[in-house]
Design an enzyme around this catalytic site. Sequence first.
Site, PDB file in Angstrom:
ATOM      1  N   ASN A   7       6.334  -0.902   0.276  1.00 15.40           N
ATOM      2  CA  ASN A   7       4.907  -1.017  -0.015  1.00 15.40           C
ATOM      3  C   ASN A   7       4.756  -1.828  -1.288  1.00 15.40           C
ATOM      4  OD1 ASN A   7       2.229  -0.694  -0.715  1.00 15.40           O
ATOM      5  ND2 ASN A   7       2.189   1.525  -0.446  1.00 15.40           N
ATOM      6  N   ARG A  90       4.092  -2.791   4.316  1.00 16.33           N
ATOM      7  CA  ARG A  90       2.651  -2.808   4.126  1.00 16.33           C
ATOM      8  C   ARG A  90       2.224  -4.258   3.898  1.00 16.33           C
ATOM      9  NH1 ARG A  90      -0.479  -2.191  -1.478  1.00 16.33           N
ATOM     10  NH2 ARG A  90      -2.625  -2.098  -0.707  1.00 16.33           N
ATOM     11  N   HIS A 179      -6.669  -1.168   1.578  1.00 17.12           N
ATOM     12  CA  HIS A 179      -6.130   0.171   1.296  1.00 17.12           C
ATOM     13  C   HIS A 179      -6.304   1.086   2.510  1.00 17.12           C
ATOM     14  CE1 HIS A 179      -7.004  -0.696  -3.208  1.00 17.12           C
ATOM     15  NE2 HIS A 179      -5.737  -0.983  -2.943  1.00 17.12           N
ATOM     16  N   HIS A 204      -9.923   5.517  -3.866  1.00 16.40           N
ATOM     17  CA  HIS A 204      -8.540   5.094  -4.123  1.00 16.40           C
ATOM     18  C   HIS A 204      -8.528   4.314  -5.434  1.00 16.40           C
ATOM     19  CE1 HIS A 204      -4.500   3.478  -2.798  1.00 16.40           C
ATOM     20  NE2 HIS A 204      -4.838   2.595  -3.736  1.00 16.40           N
ATOM     21  N   LEU A 205      -7.932   4.916  -6.464  1.00 16.37           N
ATOM     22  CA  LEU A 205      -7.937   4.299  -7.793  1.00 16.37           C
ATOM     23  C   LEU A 205      -6.512   4.044  -8.245  1.00 16.37           C
ATOM     24  CD1 LEU A 205     -10.632   6.527  -9.576  1.00 16.37           C
ATOM     25  CD2 LEU A 205     -10.970   4.344  -8.381  1.00 16.37           C
ATOM     26  N   GLY A 206      -6.156   2.772  -8.327  1.00 16.51           N
ATOM     27  CA  GLY A 206      -4.860   2.358  -8.842  1.00 16.51           C
ATOM     28  C   GLY A 206      -5.063   1.074  -9.626  1.00 16.51           C
ATOM     29  N   ASN A 207      -4.056   0.184  -9.601  1.00 14.34           N
ATOM     30  CA  ASN A 207      -4.279  -1.137 -10.186  1.00 14.34           C
ATOM     31  C   ASN A 207      -5.341  -1.874  -9.374  1.00 14.34           C
ATOM     32  OD1 ASN A 207      -3.337  -4.276 -10.468  1.00 14.34           O
ATOM     33  ND2 ASN A 207      -2.956  -3.106 -12.329  1.00 14.34           N
ATOM     34  N   GLY A 208      -5.316  -1.643  -8.057  1.00 14.87           N
ATOM     35  CA  GLY A 208      -6.403  -2.044  -7.182  1.00 14.87           C
ATOM     36  C   GLY A 208      -7.215  -0.807  -6.836  1.00 14.87           C
ATOM     37  N   ARG A 237      -8.810  -7.431 -11.708  1.00 18.88           N
ATOM     38  CA  ARG A 237      -9.834  -8.041 -10.858  1.00 18.88           C
ATOM     39  C   ARG A 237     -11.230  -7.595 -11.266  1.00 18.88           C
ATOM     40  NH1 ARG A 237      -6.922  -6.189  -5.424  1.00 18.88           N
ATOM     41  NH2 ARG A 237      -5.530  -5.171  -6.917  1.00 18.88           N
ATOM     42  N   GLU A 380       1.110   6.604   1.555  1.00 14.93           N
ATOM     43  CA  GLU A 380       1.046   5.429   2.405  1.00 14.93           C
ATOM     44  C   GLU A 380       2.381   5.184   3.105  1.00 14.93           C
ATOM     45  OE1 GLU A 380      -1.713   2.183   0.398  1.00 14.93           O
ATOM     46  OE2 GLU A 380      -0.592   3.279  -1.132  1.00 14.93           O
TER      47      GLU A 380
END
Length: 394
Positions: A7, A90, A179, A204-208, A237, A380
């Site tokens: 992933n 992924r 995602h 969904h909270l991550g770098n993206g 972003r 995931e």
Amino acid sequence: MKILIINSGSSSIKYQLMVMPENEVICSGMIDRIGLEISNITFKTASDSLEELLPIPNHKVGLQKVAEMLLDPEKGVIKSTSEIAAVGHRVVHGGSDFTDTVKIDEKVKLKIKQLFELAPLHNPANLEGINVAEEIFNSAEQIAVFDTAFHQTMPETAFKYAIPNYLLTENKVRVYGFHGTSHKYVSEKAIDFLQHNSKIITIHLGNGCSMAAIKDGKCIDTTMGFSPSNGLIMGTRAGDIDQSVIFYLIKNLNYTADEVNAILLKQSGMLGLTGYSDLRDIESEAEKGNKDCQLALLMNAYRIKKTIGSYTAALNGLDAIIFTAGIGENSLYMRKLVCTDMDYFGIELDDEKNAVRSKEIREINTPNSKAKVLVVPTDEEYEIANQVYQLLQH
């Protein structure tokens, strides 16, 4: 059947080696902060664990490191790459060509490459992972699982842009959403937990970062669109921005289109606001009194709260909100910011429950909260492994 899951995120690689259909995890790990000065590397088995700090400049070097750890004579878990039957990848953007899991061949790789411009932080890393895996695990089936697939249930009112119709019919310009493997996995876990089909908002909270409105297990709307660049504020972003800003930068400030693209994808978001792209650094600086970091966290939470409001309207109700992914699962501060002053929507956070750290699904709302607030650890890798196994069986 041993299946290796790769992933590749915009700045990370998560991996798991699983035995299917037993759902047995042989080993797992992660390389994050790829491209920064120092990267974190983890490798875990049932009996051992390894953690290193090394510079990992790009995804190719990262994947070579993963293979090295899997084959390590002392701590490794395989003696030969031939033990792995399949590698599940992924892939972020499947465009209009891929609505389901597929075996990878040269045509599939070409189409993934053709979508580089729509997912420039992800699809190149995904394809790099495929190419490296084909070299290292050359006897394994290579399978692609697409982020966009879960969102194909969106109605036309949600996925169509208000632009000339031919741009959709001829050029496939529409909302795709991303995602998807994460939103699918955590929403299904939440439905099992709640024991009924529900009106759910997954966060969904991550770098993206992305959100999805899910009704009775099906996505009806999501924040990311034609590419994984809009919606919420992310690590680097910008998320949603008035398109006239782009033309202003080009026409009035003499930036090239490529320069504007680089600004919006790689120099904006939390990095542009604070100088840091990793939320752990931003929270630490905010606690020390850094005003830019404090404001950036408030801006991030504000945009999430606005989306909760609009998705509650789209769902005509709200049974639960779900926090997931690296930030959603681990940042009690961000969860607190998002859930503050949301009592009109029936959202009330229990501070003590919110402070508990766990790898299990958990409820962090007060007993009086009309809407449930859940933390659901995403997996995931399991979702990808399951889809790979189902494809190979059929």
